[in-house]
Scaffold this motif. Structure first.
Motif, PDB file in Angstrom:
ATOM      1  N   MET A  99       0.847  -1.173   0.000  1.00  0.00           N
ATOM      2  CA  MET A  99       0.000   0.000   0.000  1.00  0.00           C
ATOM      3  C   MET A  99       0.889   1.231   0.000  1.00  0.00           C
ATOM      4  N   TRP A 100       0.664   2.121  -0.977  1.00  0.00           N
ATOM      5  CA  TRP A 100       1.431   3.353  -1.083  1.00  0.00           C
ATOM      6  C   TRP A 100       0.983   4.333  -0.004  1.00  0.00           C
ATOM      7  N   ASP A 101       1.930   5.103   0.483  1.00  0.00           N
ATOM      8  CA  ASP A 101       1.641   6.118   1.486  1.00  0.00           C
ATOM      9  C   ASP A 101       1.247   7.408   0.783  1.00  0.00           C
ATOM     10  N   CYS A 102      -0.014   7.756   0.885  1.00  0.00           N
ATOM     11  CA  CYS A 102      -0.526   8.977   0.278  1.00  0.00           C
ATOM     12  C   CYS A 102      -1.688   9.480   1.135  1.00  0.00           C
ATOM     13  N   PRO A 103      -2.204  10.664   0.873  1.00  0.00           N
ATOM     14  CA  PRO A 103      -3.326  11.156   1.682  1.00  0.00           C
ATOM     15  C   PRO A 103      -4.518  10.208   1.691  1.00  0.00           C
ATOM     16  N   PHE A 104      -4.815   9.569   0.560  1.00  0.00           N
ATOM     17  CA  PHE A 104      -5.951   8.643   0.521  1.00  0.00           C
ATOM     18  C   PHE A 104      -5.696   7.422   1.401  1.00  0.00           C
ATOM     19  N   SER A 105      -4.515   6.808   1.271  1.00  0.00           N
ATOM     20  CA  SER A 105      -4.235   5.613   2.080  1.00  0.00           C
ATOM     21  C   SER A 105      -4.203   5.942   3.569  1.00  0.00           C
ATOM     22  N   ARG A 106      -3.715   7.120   3.916  1.00  0.00           N
ATOM     23  CA  ARG A 106      -3.681   7.516   5.334  1.00  0.00           C
ATOM     24  C   ARG A 106      -5.072   7.742   5.905  1.00  0.00           C
ATOM     25  N   SER A 107      -6.059   7.959   5.031  1.00  0.00           N
ATOM     26  CA  SER A 107      -7.435   8.168   5.494  1.00  0.00           C
ATOM     27  C   SER A 107      -8.179   6.862   5.738  1.00  0.00           C
ATOM     28  N   MET A 108      -7.594   5.728   5.316  1.00  0.00           N
ATOM     29  CA  MET A 108      -8.276   4.435   5.413  1.00  0.00           C
ATOM     30  C   MET A 108      -8.037   3.771   6.770  1.00  0.00           C
ATOM     31  N   SER A 109      -9.095   3.176   7.296  1.00  0.00           N
ATOM     32  CA  SER A 109      -8.980   2.403   8.536  1.00  0.00           C
ATOM     33  C   SER A 109      -8.486   1.006   8.196  1.00  0.00           C
ATOM     34  N   ALA A 110      -8.055   0.268   9.209  1.00  0.00           N
ATOM     35  CA  ALA A 110      -7.585  -1.107   9.005  1.00  0.00           C
ATOM     36  C   ALA A 110      -8.692  -1.973   8.403  1.00  0.00           C
ATOM     37  N   SER A 111      -9.919  -1.783   8.841  1.00  0.00           N
ATOM     38  CA  SER A 111     -11.021  -2.586   8.305  1.00  0.00           C
ATOM     39  C   SER A 111     -11.310  -2.215   6.843  1.00  0.00           C
ATOM     40  N   GLU A 112     -11.165  -0.955   6.465  1.00  0.00           N
ATOM     41  CA  GLU A 112     -11.344  -0.547   5.066  1.00  0.00           C
ATOM     42  C   GLU A 112     -10.250  -1.134   4.181  1.00  0.00           C
ATOM     43  N   ILE A 113      -9.042  -1.180   4.698  1.00  0.00           N
ATOM     44  CA  ILE A 113      -7.930  -1.791   3.956  1.00  0.00           C
ATOM     45  C   ILE A 113      -8.198  -3.270   3.734  1.00  0.00           C
ATOM     46  N   ASP A 114      -8.559  -3.988   4.790  1.00  0.00           N
ATOM     47  CA  ASP A 114      -8.867  -5.423   4.672  1.00  0.00           C
ATOM     48  C   ASP A 114     -10.016  -5.662   3.692  1.00  0.00           C
ATOM     49  N   ALA A 115     -11.066  -4.852   3.797  1.00  0.00           N
ATOM     50  CA  ALA A 115     -12.225  -5.016   2.917  1.00  0.00           C
ATOM     51  C   ALA A 115     -11.835  -4.756   1.452  1.00  0.00           C
ATOM     52  N   SER A 116     -11.015  -3.753   1.215  1.00  0.00           N
ATOM     53  CA  SER A 116     -10.583  -3.445  -0.156  1.00  0.00           C
ATOM     54  C   SER A 116      -9.776  -4.589  -0.750  1.00  0.00           C
ATOM     55  N   LEU A 117      -8.824  -5.112   0.007  1.00  0.00           N
ATOM     56  CA  LEU A 117      -8.004  -6.213  -0.501  1.00  0.00           C
ATOM     57  C   LEU A 117      -8.847  -7.459  -0.738  1.00  0.00           C
ATOM     58  N   SER A 118      -9.763  -7.753   0.166  1.00  0.00           N
ATOM     59  CA  SER A 118     -10.659  -8.907  -0.021  1.00  0.00           C
ATOM     60  C   SER A 118     -11.499  -8.726  -1.279  1.00  0.00           C
ATOM     61  N   TYR A 119     -12.003  -7.523  -1.478  1.00  0.00           N
ATOM     62  CA  TYR A 119     -12.809  -7.227  -2.665  1.00  0.00           C
ATOM     63  C   TYR A 119     -11.992  -7.447  -3.939  1.00  0.00           C
ATOM     64  N   PHE A 120     -10.786  -6.901  -3.990  1.00  0.00           N
ATOM     65  CA  PHE A 120      -9.931  -7.076  -5.165  1.00  0.00           C
ATOM     66  C   PHE A 120      -9.667  -8.550  -5.434  1.00  0.00           C
ATOM     67  N   GLU A 121      -9.353  -9.296  -4.394  1.00  0.00           N
ATOM     68  CA  GLU A 121      -9.033 -10.713  -4.579  1.00  0.00           C
ATOM     69  C   GLU A 121     -10.251 -11.522  -5.003  1.00  0.00           C
ATOM     70  N   ARG A 122     -11.428 -11.199  -4.481  1.00  0.00           N
ATOM     71  CA  ARG A 122     -12.655 -11.926  -4.840  1.00  0.00           C
ATOM     72  C   ARG A 122     -13.118 -11.592  -6.256  1.00  0.00           C
ATOM     73  N   HIS A 123     -13.116 -10.317  -6.595  1.00  0.00           N
ATOM     74  CA  HIS A 123     -13.717  -9.879  -7.847  1.00  0.00           C
ATOM     75  C   HIS A 123     -12.745  -9.703  -9.002  1.00  0.00           C
ATOM     76  N   PHE A 124     -11.466  -9.640  -8.707  1.00  0.00           N
ATOM     77  CA  PHE A 124     -10.509  -9.352  -9.768  1.00  0.00           C
ATOM     78  C   PHE A 124      -9.344 -10.339  -9.823  1.00  0.00           C
ATOM     79  N   ALA A 125      -9.530 -11.523  -9.290  1.00  0.00           N
ATOM     80  CA  ALA A 125      -8.451 -12.519  -9.297  1.00  0.00           C
ATOM     81  C   ALA A 125      -7.992 -12.815 -10.728  1.00  0.00           C
ATOM     82  N   GLU A 126      -8.933 -12.971 -11.641  1.00  0.00           N
ATOM     83  CA  GLU A 126      -8.571 -13.251 -13.032  1.00  0.00           C
ATOM     84  C   GLU A 126      -7.815 -12.064 -13.641  1.00  0.00           C
TER      85      GLU A 126
END
Length: 134
Positions: A99-126
């Motif tokens: 995860m890159w350090d930028c204003p957007f990433s610094r605004s994300m909570s740990a649960s938002e980070i986990d949810a985003s990665l899970s979403y990417f892996e579930r929906h964009f694995a291919e």
């Protein structure tokens, strides 16, 4: 809609530039999708994959500097859509999320980070596989 925090907190839009990382990789589906919109060569073939071209000022070929925004935001490549996350490969079927350090990433909570990665892996694995392992 582009993220409001990017406009209010990041004046350089370094995520759209070659200043900190290499040009985004493209899979063949992305190239075909973008080719339906633009009539000029926007990518370079750099084995093992193709990447977006970078202009002389270091910004993406689609970055509109006067407006400080992406010119193809609605159809931008997967690598751009998943920012501030990136996927780094080490070989066939081996990779790690960063995860890159930028204003957007610094605004994300740990649960938002986990949810985003899970979403990417579930929906964009291919898409992940096609982009980084073809």
């Amino acid at each position: 809609m582009e993220k409001a925090i990017c406009f209010s907190e990041c004046s350089s839009r370094w995520c759209c530039s070659h200043q900190t990382f290499s040009a985004p990789p493209l899979c063949s589906r992305e190239i075909q999708r973008i080719e339906r919109t633009v009539s000029y060569r926007f990518f370079d073939r750099k084995p093992p994959y193709s990447t977006l071209k970078v202009k002389g000022d270091g910004y993406c070929i689609f970055f509109k500097k006067p407006e400080m925004r992406c010119g193809i935001y609605g159809i931008r490549p997967f690598d751009c859509r998943m920012f501030p996350f990136d996927f780094v490969t080490f070989g066939p079927a081996e990779g790690v999320w960063v995860m890159w350090d930028c204003p957007f990433s610094r605004s994300m909570s740990a649960s938002e980070i986990d949810a985003s990665l899970s979403y990417f892996e579930r929906h964009f694995a291919e898409q992940l596989y096609e982009t980084w392992y073809f």
